[in-house]
Design a protein around this motif. Sequence first.
Motif, PDB file in Angstrom:
ATOM      1  N   ALA A 164     -60.328   3.557   1.512  1.00  0.00           N
ATOM      2  CA  ALA A 164     -59.231   3.732   1.687  1.00  0.00           C
ATOM      3  C   ALA A 164     -58.358   4.181   1.474  1.00  0.00           C
ATOM      4  N   HIS A 165     -58.306   4.960  -0.328  1.00  0.00           N
ATOM      5  CA  HIS A 165     -57.587   5.864  -0.571  1.00  0.00           C
ATOM      6  C   HIS A 165     -57.435   7.190   0.577  1.00  0.00           C
ATOM      7  N   ASP A 166     -58.693   7.625   1.479  1.00  0.00           N
ATOM      8  CA  ASP A 166     -58.022   8.647   2.570  1.00  0.00           C
ATOM      9  C   ASP A 166     -57.033   7.613   3.442  1.00  0.00           C
ATOM     10  N   ARG A 167     -57.557   6.651   4.086  1.00  0.00           N
ATOM     11  CA  ARG A 167     -55.755   5.545   4.135  1.00  0.00           C
ATOM     12  C   ARG A 167     -54.453   5.563   3.653  1.00  0.00           C
ATOM     13  N   VAL A 168     -54.702   5.746   2.305  1.00  0.00           N
ATOM     14  CA  VAL A 168     -53.417   5.398   1.271  1.00  0.00           C
ATOM     15  C   VAL A 168     -52.956   6.569   1.362  1.00  0.00           C
ATOM     16  N   TYR A 169     -53.658   7.371   1.229  1.00  0.00           N
ATOM     17  CA  TYR A 169     -52.846   9.145   0.771  1.00  0.00           C
ATOM     18  C   TYR A 169     -52.087   9.708   3.050  1.00  0.00           C
ATOM     19  N   ALA A 170     -52.749   9.202   3.688  1.00  0.00           N
ATOM     20  CA  ALA A 170     -52.700   9.915   4.625  1.00  0.00           C
ATOM     21  C   ALA A 170     -51.127   8.992   5.397  1.00  0.00           C
ATOM     22  N   LEU A 171     -51.001   8.154   4.703  1.00  0.00           N
ATOM     23  CA  LEU A 171     -49.995   7.150   4.997  1.00  0.00           C
ATOM     24  C   LEU A 171     -48.916   7.505   4.156  1.00  0.00           C
ATOM     25  N   VAL A 172     -49.523   7.890   2.804  1.00  0.00           N
ATOM     26  CA  VAL A 172     -48.237   8.005   2.242  1.00  0.00           C
ATOM     27  C   VAL A 172     -47.780  10.169   2.181  1.00  0.00           C
ATOM     28  N   ASP A 204     -46.412  11.526   4.514  1.00  0.00           N
ATOM     29  CA  ASP A 204     -45.121  11.679   5.077  1.00  0.00           C
ATOM     30  C   ASP A 204     -44.097  10.675   4.681  1.00  0.00           C
ATOM     31  N   GLU A 205     -44.614  10.026   3.599  1.00  0.00           N
ATOM     32  CA  GLU A 205     -43.028   8.615   3.571  1.00  0.00           C
ATOM     33  C   GLU A 205     -43.377   8.681   1.739  1.00  0.00           C
ATOM     34  N   GLU A 206     -42.108   7.563   1.594  1.00  0.00           N
ATOM     35  CA  GLU A 206     -42.398   7.845   0.001  1.00  0.00           C
ATOM     36  C   GLU A 206     -42.476   5.943   0.115  1.00  0.00           C
ATOM     37  N   LEU A 207     -43.746   5.463  -0.158  1.00  0.00           N
ATOM     38  CA  LEU A 207     -43.925   3.544  -0.419  1.00  0.00           C
ATOM     39  C   LEU A 207     -44.297   3.036  -1.018  1.00  0.00           C
ATOM     40  N   SER A 208     -43.868   1.793  -1.775  1.00  0.00           N
ATOM     41  CA  SER A 208     -44.247   1.249  -2.852  1.00  0.00           C
ATOM     42  C   SER A 208     -45.395   0.818  -2.720  1.00  0.00           C
ATOM     43  N   GLN A 209     -46.189   0.481  -3.917  1.00  0.00           N
ATOM     44  CA  GLN A 209     -47.810  -0.627  -3.177  1.00  0.00           C
ATOM     45  C   GLN A 209     -47.644  -1.660  -2.364  1.00  0.00           C
ATOM     46  N   SER A 210     -46.469  -2.774  -3.001  1.00  0.00           N
ATOM     47  CA  SER A 210     -46.459  -3.346  -1.446  1.00  0.00           C
ATOM     48  C   SER A 210     -45.659  -3.232  -0.153  1.00  0.00           C
ATOM     49  N   GLN A 211     -45.330  -1.794   0.088  1.00  0.00           N
ATOM     50  CA  GLN A 211     -45.500  -1.868   1.429  1.00  0.00           C
ATOM     51  C   GLN A 211     -46.220  -0.889   2.090  1.00  0.00           C
ATOM     52  N   ILE A 212     -47.149  -0.365   0.517  1.00  0.00           N
ATOM     53  CA  ILE A 212     -48.274   0.511   1.954  1.00  0.00           C
ATOM     54  C   ILE A 212     -49.880  -1.182   1.887  1.00  0.00           C
ATOM     55  N   GLN A 241     -47.842  11.521  -6.013  1.00  0.00           N
ATOM     56  CA  GLN A 241     -47.031  11.821  -7.600  1.00  0.00           C
ATOM     57  C   GLN A 241     -46.119  10.568  -7.211  1.00  0.00           C
ATOM     58  N   PHE A 242     -45.713   9.975  -8.592  1.00  0.00           N
ATOM     59  CA  PHE A 242     -44.463   8.659  -8.422  1.00  0.00           C
ATOM     60  C   PHE A 242     -43.427   8.338  -8.727  1.00  0.00           C
ATOM     61  N   ARG A 243     -42.804   7.912  -7.986  1.00  0.00           N
ATOM     62  CA  ARG A 243     -40.650   8.492  -8.471  1.00  0.00           C
ATOM     63  C   ARG A 243     -40.108   6.647  -8.429  1.00  0.00           C
ATOM     64  N   ASP A 292     -37.412  -2.866 -11.386  1.00  0.00           N
ATOM     65  CA  ASP A 292     -38.485  -2.063 -11.551  1.00  0.00           C
ATOM     66  C   ASP A 292     -39.738  -1.649 -10.431  1.00  0.00           C
ATOM     67  N   THR A 293     -39.456  -0.224  -9.469  1.00  0.00           N
ATOM     68  CA  THR A 293     -40.116  -0.352  -8.408  1.00  0.00           C
ATOM     69  C   THR A 293     -40.459   0.895  -8.289  1.00  0.00           C
ATOM     70  N   TRP A 294     -41.702   1.555  -8.706  1.00  0.00           N
ATOM     71  CA  TRP A 294     -42.889   2.976  -8.289  1.00  0.00           C
ATOM     72  C   TRP A 294     -42.845   3.076  -7.131  1.00  0.00           C
ATOM     73  N   LEU A 295     -42.184   4.138  -6.638  1.00  0.00           N
ATOM     74  CA  LEU A 295     -42.942   4.847  -5.412  1.00  0.00           C
ATOM     75  C   LEU A 295     -43.322   5.636  -5.314  1.00  0.00           C
ATOM     76  N   VAL A 296     -44.917   6.355  -3.932  1.00  0.00           N
ATOM     77  CA  VAL A 296     -45.577   6.969  -4.171  1.00  0.00           C
ATOM     78  C   VAL A 296     -45.788   7.589  -3.188  1.00  0.00           C
ATOM     79  N   ARG A 297     -45.778   8.868  -3.577  1.00  0.00           N
ATOM     80  CA  ARG A 297     -45.946   9.605  -1.799  1.00  0.00           C
ATOM     81  C   ARG A 297     -47.075  11.236  -2.445  1.00  0.00           C
ATOM     82  N   ALA A 298     -47.791  11.535  -1.197  1.00  0.00           N
ATOM     83  CA  ALA A 298     -48.253  12.506  -1.814  1.00  0.00           C
ATOM     84  C   ALA A 298     -47.665  13.861  -1.900  1.00  0.00           C
TER      85      ALA A 298
END
Length: 376
Positions: free
Chosen positions: A291-299, A301-309, A334-336, A344-350
């Motif tokens: 799962a963590h490999d799939r999440v990493y690949a997804l983020v 090139d794109e900044e996403l929230s946990q719900s979007q992931i 990294q988080f923004r 408040d929403t946290w966005l995640v990006r590699a």
Amino acid sequence: MTTPRDRFFSGASAGGSLSRAAMVGHDEHFASSNEPVNWAWQDILQSEHLALFGGPPGVGKTELAAHLLVALANPTDTVVEVLGHRVMPVAEGKFVVLVEEENSRRSITRKLAETCVAFGLPVAQTLDRIVTVARSGMLVDLGQDKTTPWGQMLDRARAGLVGALFIDSWATVIRAESNSEESQARAAGCLRDFVELSGGPVVAIVHTRKGDATSLEDIAGSHQRAAAADVVLLVTADKENGRVLSSKVVFAKLRDGEGDHPEPVSFSVTKIDGAKRITVDGVAEDDDTPAHDRVYALVLDEELSQSQIRERLKMSGKRVSEAIGILKASKRVQFRKTKVRGQDTWLVRAKGGDLAVHKANGLLTSAHERVEVVDD
């Protein structure tokens, strides 16, 4: 100097029933746009919403409602999700009320208790927050007669004792002519009034007019039902020899929702060693990639929230949180912090780099490691 706007809001003529509180002007528009959303069921159902769970008999509508009902009555700090979306329990001192005319008290109580166990919630404490009115002949009507069961329920709503109301089903509890648009509109208005009085959502189970549920037009009885509802979920089932193998939920209508409607979700209920287990499709994907490999690949090139992931990968919220925790520990994301509709929403990006190299260098930790992550 009195402006036309002042005259409008103060009232151009004496008397009348249009109150100042009911009118929204410039200041109120901006204030309301920044108000946080009061979710009962994250991204699906808000506290001030009327929802319909529609579908043919025997497809899992009551099962889905039982999941949501128990999650709303959760007496613990444990996060409970239904179909991959977090449920916020009703406030302390409020009850989740079930008006049950389709099933017996014994049957529905057993179903609720089994659902508590499946969620890992204490049965006695959870059921203590649920009030079931089973086969009492309660009818929702337009009257305010306090001697009727519905009138007494309205009194409890006014007193702030009802955190959410479930009705099973519309046809047996709602006093309305099925072929009368006007009658159906009045019935929907009764439930809308209950939402206003209680400050909590109302969920009604409805039957579809034919053997399937693919669109809002399939809601039986009247277009007024679907039109009045804020949320409409359509449920169908994959059956074998009359037994439900899995149920499919389509999010047909989500008023005030953000972005596109979620993709359809399937769930199944099985019993292992006598205990009910709830499985949501997407939790056990065919993809063997961690799962963590799939999440990493997804983020990458794109900044996403946990719900979007969660939506993109069809994972449960718990799995996404664990995957992000692993990536956070390995310092690969990294988080923004930002705001979405006042929340408040946290966005995640590699942070960048090649995934295969990171794995080879041992930068990704074990999938079993638990790391606390700020929930979005």
